[in-house]
Motif scaffolding. Sequence first.
Motif, PDB file in Angstrom:
ATOM      1  N   LYS A  30     -48.010 -22.579  38.932  1.00 17.05           N
ATOM      2  CA  LYS A  30     -49.195 -23.081  38.228  1.00 17.05           C
ATOM      3  C   LYS A  30     -50.311 -22.041  38.226  1.00 17.05           C
ATOM      4  O   LYS A  30     -50.991 -21.840  37.218  1.00 17.05           O
ATOM      5  N   PHE A  31     -50.479 -21.389  39.361  1.00 16.36           N
ATOM      6  CA  PHE A  31     -51.492 -20.335  39.455  1.00 16.36           C
ATOM      7  C   PHE A  31     -51.178 -19.206  38.483  1.00 16.36           C
ATOM      8  O   PHE A  31     -52.054 -18.709  37.771  1.00 16.36           O
ATOM      9  N   LEU A  32     -49.912 -18.794  38.441  1.00 17.82           N
ATOM     10  CA  LEU A  32     -49.505 -17.730  37.537  1.00 17.82           C
ATOM     11  C   LEU A  32     -49.750 -18.116  36.077  1.00 17.82           C
ATOM     12  O   LEU A  32     -50.222 -17.306  35.274  1.00 17.82           O
ATOM     13  N   ASN A  33     -49.446 -19.373  35.741  1.00 21.02           N
ATOM     14  CA  ASN A  33     -49.659 -19.838  34.366  1.00 21.02           C
ATOM     15  C   ASN A  33     -51.129 -19.725  33.959  1.00 21.02           C
ATOM     16  O   ASN A  33     -51.450 -19.272  32.856  1.00 21.02           O
ATOM     17  N   ILE A  34     -52.010 -20.145  34.857  1.00 23.87           N
ATOM     18  CA  ILE A  34     -53.442 -20.102  34.560  1.00 23.87           C
ATOM     19  C   ILE A  34     -53.922 -18.666  34.374  1.00 23.87           C
ATOM     20  O   ILE A  34     -54.648 -18.345  33.431  1.00 23.87           O
ATOM     21  N   VAL A  35     -53.499 -17.780  35.274  1.00 17.71           N
ATOM     22  CA  VAL A  35     -53.930 -16.380  35.191  1.00 17.71           C
ATOM     23  C   VAL A  35     -53.387 -15.709  33.929  1.00 17.71           C
ATOM     24  O   VAL A  35     -54.080 -14.922  33.287  1.00 17.71           O
ATOM     25  N   ILE A  36     -52.140 -16.032  33.565  1.00 16.56           N
ATOM     26  CA  ILE A  36     -51.551 -15.465  32.348  1.00 16.56           C
ATOM     27  C   ILE A  36     -52.351 -15.888  31.119  1.00 16.56           C
ATOM     28  O   ILE A  36     -52.646 -15.077  30.234  1.00 16.56           O
ATOM     29  N   ILE A  37     -52.738 -17.159  31.074  1.00 17.66           N
ATOM     30  CA  ILE A  37     -53.530 -17.659  29.946  1.00 17.66           C
ATOM     31  C   ILE A  37     -54.888 -16.969  29.908  1.00 17.66           C
ATOM     32  O   ILE A  37     -55.359 -16.536  28.854  1.00 17.66           O
ATOM     33  N   LEU A  38     -55.521 -16.837  31.069  1.00 22.33           N
ATOM     34  CA  LEU A  38     -56.822 -16.169  31.133  1.00 22.33           C
ATOM     35  C   LEU A  38     -56.725 -14.717  30.670  1.00 22.33           C
ATOM     36  O   LEU A  38     -57.626 -14.201  30.012  1.00 22.33           O
ATOM     37  N   SER A  39     -55.613 -14.066  31.013  1.00 21.01           N
ATOM     38  CA  SER A  39     -55.428 -12.666  30.624  1.00 21.01           C
ATOM     39  C   SER A  39     -55.372 -12.500  29.111  1.00 21.01           C
ATOM     40  O   SER A  39     -55.754 -11.457  28.580  1.00 21.01           O
ATOM     41  N   VAL A  85     -53.340  -1.182  26.873  1.00 21.74           N
ATOM     42  CA  VAL A  85     -54.257  -2.310  26.712  1.00 21.74           C
ATOM     43  C   VAL A  85     -53.633  -3.408  25.865  1.00 21.74           C
ATOM     44  O   VAL A  85     -53.664  -4.594  26.232  1.00 21.74           O
ATOM     45  N   LEU A  86     -53.045  -3.041  24.733  1.00 20.42           N
ATOM     46  CA  LEU A  86     -52.467  -4.049  23.836  1.00 20.42           C
ATOM     47  C   LEU A  86     -51.297  -4.765  24.493  1.00 20.42           C
ATOM     48  O   LEU A  86     -51.144  -5.984  24.341  1.00 20.42           O
ATOM     49  N   THR A  87     -50.462  -4.041  25.223  1.00 21.14           N
ATOM     50  CA  THR A  87     -49.301  -4.656  25.874  1.00 21.14           C
ATOM     51  C   THR A  87     -49.737  -5.688  26.917  1.00 21.14           C
ATOM     52  O   THR A  87     -49.245  -6.828  26.923  1.00 21.14           O
ATOM     53  N   LEU A  88     -50.653  -5.292  27.785  1.00 22.86           N
ATOM     54  CA  LEU A  88     -51.107  -6.199  28.844  1.00 22.86           C
ATOM     55  C   LEU A  88     -51.953  -7.338  28.300  1.00 22.86           C
ATOM     56  O   LEU A  88     -52.012  -8.418  28.905  1.00 22.86           O
ATOM     57  N   GLN A  89     -52.592  -7.133  27.169  1.00 22.51           N
ATOM     58  CA  GLN A  89     -53.416  -8.168  26.569  1.00 22.51           C
ATOM     59  C   GLN A  89     -52.580  -9.186  25.801  1.00 22.51           C
ATOM     60  O   GLN A  89     -52.902 -10.379  25.779  1.00 22.51           O
ATOM     61  N   LEU A  90     -51.479  -8.755  25.191  1.00 23.87           N
ATOM     62  CA  LEU A  90     -50.762  -9.606  24.249  1.00 23.87           C
ATOM     63  C   LEU A  90     -49.451 -10.187  24.768  1.00 23.87           C
ATOM     64  O   LEU A  90     -48.926 -11.120  24.153  1.00 23.87           O
ATOM     65  N   PHE A  91     -48.899  -9.675  25.871  1.00 22.49           N
ATOM     66  CA  PHE A  91     -47.651 -10.260  26.353  1.00 22.49           C
ATOM     67  C   PHE A  91     -47.796 -11.738  26.720  1.00 22.49           C
ATOM     68  O   PHE A  91     -46.809 -12.500  26.591  1.00 22.49           O
ATOM     69  N   PRO A  92     -48.996 -12.211  27.172  1.00 20.79           N
ATOM     70  CA  PRO A  92     -49.111 -13.645  27.448  1.00 20.79           C
ATOM     71  C   PRO A  92     -48.855 -14.527  26.228  1.00 20.79           C
ATOM     72  O   PRO A  92     -48.420 -15.673  26.366  1.00 20.79           O
ATOM     73  N   LEU A  93     -49.123 -14.019  25.022  1.00 20.70           N
ATOM     74  CA  LEU A  93     -48.858 -14.808  23.817  1.00 20.70           C
ATOM     75  C   LEU A  93     -47.359 -15.040  23.661  1.00 20.70           C
ATOM     76  O   LEU A  93     -46.913 -16.141  23.319  1.00 20.70           O
ATOM     77  N   VAL A  94     -46.563 -13.991  23.909  1.00 20.43           N
ATOM     78  CA  VAL A  94     -45.110 -14.130  23.878  1.00 20.43           C
ATOM     79  C   VAL A  94     -44.668 -15.110  24.957  1.00 20.43           C
ATOM     80  O   VAL A  94     -43.841 -16.002  24.714  1.00 20.43           O
ATOM     81  N   TYR A  95     -45.232 -14.951  26.138  1.00 21.05           N
ATOM     82  CA  TYR A  95     -44.888 -15.831  27.264  1.00 21.05           C
ATOM     83  C   TYR A  95     -45.120 -17.298  26.921  1.00 21.05           C
ATOM     84  O   TYR A  95     -44.247 -18.154  27.143  1.00 21.05           O
ATOM     85  N   MET A  96     -46.286 -17.610  26.336  1.00 23.47           N
ATOM     86  CA  MET A  96     -46.612 -19.005  26.032  1.00 23.47           C
ATOM     87  C   MET A  96     -45.712 -19.578  24.944  1.00 23.47           C
ATOM     88  O   MET A  96     -45.283 -20.731  25.019  1.00 23.47           O
TER      89      MET A  96
END
Length: 552
Positions: free
Chosen positions: A99-108, A154-165
């Motif tokens: 759950k913590f990881l999910n929240i941080v990924i979304i925030l990222s 920057v783009l990789t670390l910023q946008l991978f959460p979109l793929v994850y979600m």
Amino acid sequence: MTIFNKMRKPDFWKSSTFIIIVLYGVFFVWPIINLLGQSVYTKETGFTLANFAKFFGQGYYLQTIINSFKVTILATMLTLLIGVPLAYFLTVYKVRGKKFLNIVIILSSMSAPFIGAYSWILLLGRSGLITKFFSNTLGINMPDIYGFNGILLVLTLQLFPLVYMYIQGALNSVDNTLFEAAESMGITGFKRFFKVVLPLIMPTIYASALLVFMRAFADFGTPMLIGEGYRTFPRLIFDEFVSEVGGDTGFAAAISVIAIALTTAFFLTQRYLSNRKQFSMSALHSVEPKKMKKGLSIFVHSFAYGIVALAFMPQIYVFYTSFQKTSGLLFLDGYSLDSYRQAFSRLGSSIQNTFLIPGISLVIILIIAVIIAYIAVRRRNALTATVDTISMIPYIIPGTVMGIALLTTLSKKPFMLTGTYAIMIIALVIRRLPYTIRSSVAILQQISISVEEAAISLGASNAKTFFKITVPMMSAGVISGAILSWITMISELSTSIILYTSRTQTMTVSIYTQVLRGNYGIAAALSAILTFVTVISLLVFMKLSKGKDIQM
């Protein structure tokens, strides 16, 4: 007389559809047509293709397309290589602190990409914290963060959460019996992932790849801050439009038209590939996370926490530096609230505008989104389908292009909106409306039409039924979509940088300009404030959506 009045009584939905078509025609379709006109017509020569000939005839300009495709395609591939396995691991296996990881990924994923660029400059720039540590302590010179490498990072670390979600949402729709059947045939572990899971989620992979590609291709702030000599398409459009020696509007318009053509082509290609492999899944039994063997557990936890820490580290460091004493580009020993005091005293209006302009835009978005969602679902015909389609087109148009189209059109009579709050609001509504529309459509499709039919059979009008019955039932989905629209509006830069004046400047524009001027302390303070607002917005979203996956 009663029959005559009934015949003359206007239909609420037809009137609403007509008004929305007019608004889109004036504030979206006409600006885009006007942009196309500027690219091929001048008063001196009439119709001409000189602007396009200039672009395709010089290697300097063609190189920007190559640069943009190079960094965008690689960023898309890297986000898939990170996001897809991460979503798979956190869905299929029992991972501590999920759950913590999910929240941080979304925030990222929710902060503006250019803030990530600014953060990495503080960490890995020529005078960055990590750069100095490796140089002074270990005698190691770190690779240059500027240019292609920095943009890609920057783009990789910023946008991978979109793929994850996206992928996580798809995996939650996979029935657990498929995994059990695979195991009974001896297909487990990574083999199961490639043989069973990957084919099932391929349409979602295409969709997430398109989203990342569009966001990376249209990103303006990251190349401007960290790109240095590495020129990309959005930066070229901006530079040509606001050139210090007098911007070439016609040439900028031509480049904008090329950008629209490219993004549309990729969008249609993605739709074609997705439709070919499209099928529906209904998970009667959700995937049950399983325990891992020790070796796999170490790998999965290291991968998940390592990636998340790397993605969120810049935001933590910016928050930390916002409390340090500063002198221009330098962070001094000791702590102070001076950066916040200066931010509020010198740029207090930009903080107010960040709430005022998106706030007004959000109200308009709520009204228009629920109407478009209703006519798209309940009053489906050729006209309403056209409205629904038009409302989604701004989703694929780069922000700088939309800004130029609006500015060059609405600066003339009868509008004369240059430098006003109105043009900023119009831009935000057009660009961020799709998020709330899609969320509203999704919730409305789950509401049975029999509820509305019952209200109408009891004598309620169509409008009364809509506002008294349907809208309250749609509220959760509408508000969730509105919060996502809000988050993207407060972090908007690419359109705002074209349209703003000192009176209508927002926090994102202020952060960008302060970084360029070397006022890192003020930029850090504003970034921290913006991140705090984003966190609060996400907490509200999670409360209202009750754990619903975020999709962009």
